[in-house]
Design a protein around this motif. Sequence first.
Motif, PDB file in Angstrom:
ATOM      1  N   PRO A 144      58.006 -20.724  45.479  1.00 30.73           N
ATOM      2  CA  PRO A 144      59.443 -20.467  45.416  1.00 30.73           C
ATOM      3  C   PRO A 144      60.075 -21.051  44.164  1.00 30.73           C
ATOM      4  CG  PRO A 144      59.010 -22.294  46.905  1.00 30.73           C
ATOM      5  CD  PRO A 144      57.669 -21.768  46.489  1.00 30.73           C
ATOM      6  N   PHE A 145      61.282 -20.576  43.833  1.00 29.33           N
ATOM      7  CA  PHE A 145      62.012 -21.068  42.672  1.00 29.33           C
ATOM      8  C   PHE A 145      62.557 -22.471  42.959  1.00 29.33           C
ATOM      9  CE2 PHE A 145      63.393 -16.423  41.731  1.00 29.33           C
ATOM     10  CZ  PHE A 145      62.180 -16.155  41.120  1.00 29.33           C
ATOM     11  N   SER A 146      62.264 -23.390  42.052  1.00 28.67           N
ATOM     12  CA  SER A 146      62.717 -24.776  42.194  1.00 28.67           C
ATOM     13  C   SER A 146      63.755 -25.085  41.115  1.00 28.67           C
ATOM     14  CB  SER A 146      61.530 -25.733  42.050  1.00 28.67           C
ATOM     15  OG  SER A 146      61.971 -27.061  41.859  1.00 28.67           O
ATOM     16  N   ILE A 147      64.681 -25.971  41.441  1.00 23.48           N
ATOM     17  CA  ILE A 147      65.677 -26.374  40.451  1.00 23.48           C
ATOM     18  C   ILE A 147      65.031 -27.087  39.263  1.00 23.48           C
ATOM     19  CG2 ILE A 147      67.648 -26.479  42.016  1.00 23.48           C
ATOM     20  CD1 ILE A 147      67.184 -29.553  42.119  1.00 23.48           C
ATOM     21  N   ASP A 148      63.790 -27.495  39.409  1.00 24.27           N
ATOM     22  CA  ASP A 148      63.076 -28.129  38.301  1.00 24.27           C
ATOM     23  C   ASP A 148      62.360 -27.117  37.406  1.00 24.27           C
ATOM     24  OD1 ASP A 148      63.763 -30.751  39.144  1.00 24.27           O
ATOM     25  OD2 ASP A 148      62.162 -30.682  40.652  1.00 24.27           O
ATOM     26  N   ASP A 297      63.310 -22.631  46.819  1.00 25.26           N
ATOM     27  CA  ASP A 297      62.838 -23.951  47.228  1.00 25.26           C
ATOM     28  C   ASP A 297      64.090 -24.778  47.518  1.00 25.26           C
ATOM     29  OD1 ASP A 297      62.063 -26.634  47.331  1.00 25.26           O
ATOM     30  OD2 ASP A 297      60.558 -26.425  45.762  1.00 25.26           O
ATOM     31  N   ILE A 298      64.278 -25.192  48.777  1.00 19.65           N
ATOM     32  CA  ILE A 298      65.507 -25.906  49.146  1.00 19.65           C
ATOM     33  C   ILE A 298      65.220 -27.350  49.548  1.00 19.65           C
ATOM     34  CG2 ILE A 298      66.760 -23.810  49.783  1.00 19.65           C
ATOM     35  CD1 ILE A 298      66.169 -24.513  52.734  1.00 19.65           C
ATOM     36  N   ALA A 299      64.107 -27.894  49.081  1.00 15.90           N
ATOM     37  CA  ALA A 299      63.761 -29.268  49.459  1.00 15.90           C
ATOM     38  C   ALA A 299      64.855 -30.248  49.038  1.00 15.90           C
ATOM     39  CB  ALA A 299      62.428 -29.656  48.840  1.00 15.90           C
ATOM     40  N   ALA A 300      65.329 -30.143  47.797  1.00 22.69           N
ATOM     41  CA  ALA A 300      66.366 -31.058  47.324  1.00 22.69           C
ATOM     42  C   ALA A 300      67.678 -30.831  48.059  1.00 22.69           C
ATOM     43  CB  ALA A 300      66.565 -30.881  45.821  1.00 22.69           C
ATOM     44  N   THR A 301      67.988 -29.568  48.369  1.00 22.21           N
ATOM     45  CA  THR A 301      69.227 -29.251  49.068  1.00 22.21           C
ATOM     46  C   THR A 301      69.203 -29.829  50.479  1.00 22.21           C
ATOM     47  OG1 THR A 301      68.973 -27.129  47.915  1.00 22.21           O
ATOM     48  CG2 THR A 301      70.892 -27.387  49.323  1.00 22.21           C
ATOM     49  N   ARG A 302      68.075 -29.730  51.129  1.00 27.41           N
ATOM     50  CA  ARG A 302      67.931 -30.324  52.464  1.00 27.41           C
ATOM     51  C   ARG A 302      68.090 -31.843  52.392  1.00 27.41           C
ATOM     52  NH1 ARG A 302      63.293 -26.383  54.554  1.00 27.41           N
ATOM     53  NH2 ARG A 302      64.458 -25.303  56.179  1.00 27.41           N
TER      54      ARG A 302
END
Length: 331
Positions: A144-148, A297-302
Amino acid sequence: MTILITGAAGFIGSHVAQALLARGDQVVGIDNLNDYYSVALKRARLEQLEGKPGFRFIKADVSDKASIAEVLAQVKAGGEDITGIVHLAAQAGVRYSLENPYAYADANVMGQVVMLEAARSLDRLDHFVYASSSSVYGSNTKLPFSIDDPVDHPVSLYAATKRAGELITHSFSHIHKLPATGLRFFTVYGPWGRPDMAAYLFCDAIMAGRPIRVFNEGRMERDFTYIDDIVAGVVAALDRPATPDERGVPVRLYNLGNHRSENLLHFISVIEDALGRKAEKSLEPMQAGDVPATYADIAATRRDLGFDPATPIEVGIPRFVAWYKAYHGIV
């Protein structure tokens, strides 16, 4: 709190305004009510807001600095202090950017500068939250697309202007220490949605007995995200002002997506089931400026916002179809 929402007659803006009013915030909504799509739909959204305690609408164009200065003067004259800005006004649409590039430079680049200048002029502003887009990931193939991930290769002017907005905001935050959070939205759908988006376009065509245009012959995947989940993410971001990063700049970026990429043909089948009609499909090549897949990719958002999207398309699409039928008077 008094929150200024730009694009308040828009799809996401009107829903965010509803949520903030419901919890007791004062909302000043602005919109230029342009005719990119149905002005009647925009006015109908506003009718859901006008008359509610705490809501005030002012027609204004975010790319016009004099217009925005007048808005701020009116708010100040009313004795209100704007403590948050949710900047959602933009020229949307990847495909339209091929026809009218100037609209994107005006709304998405100049509009970002004007609203940031407005933000830094306010005495009690806590946070500037603004809309970016999953389109900034451009030709990236890693999912998935990550903010990084690097976002240096936009494939549409729309994507380039949204990335420009992120960079411009970073410079303002660096210079003026303005807390700012950008939200990269992933294919938002739901009641009161835009007529130029897939769900609405497909419903229109199917109900009229027209073929639907299926690009890349259906080999497309999208992270379709229901409006209620998006609103929860926007409000969560607003309530958590960006803190300084490792460089001392109070700026953040987050993905707001469903974290679930759906095949376009499956999306169409869910719409067919909800409408009780089959679609005639016109399989076409990929359009210029489009991408084959998006996936957030919503790991940071979560982690940072407590964002937890809970609406699969099997739930969200029937809700959209029910609204679509009611809005158009279809029994």
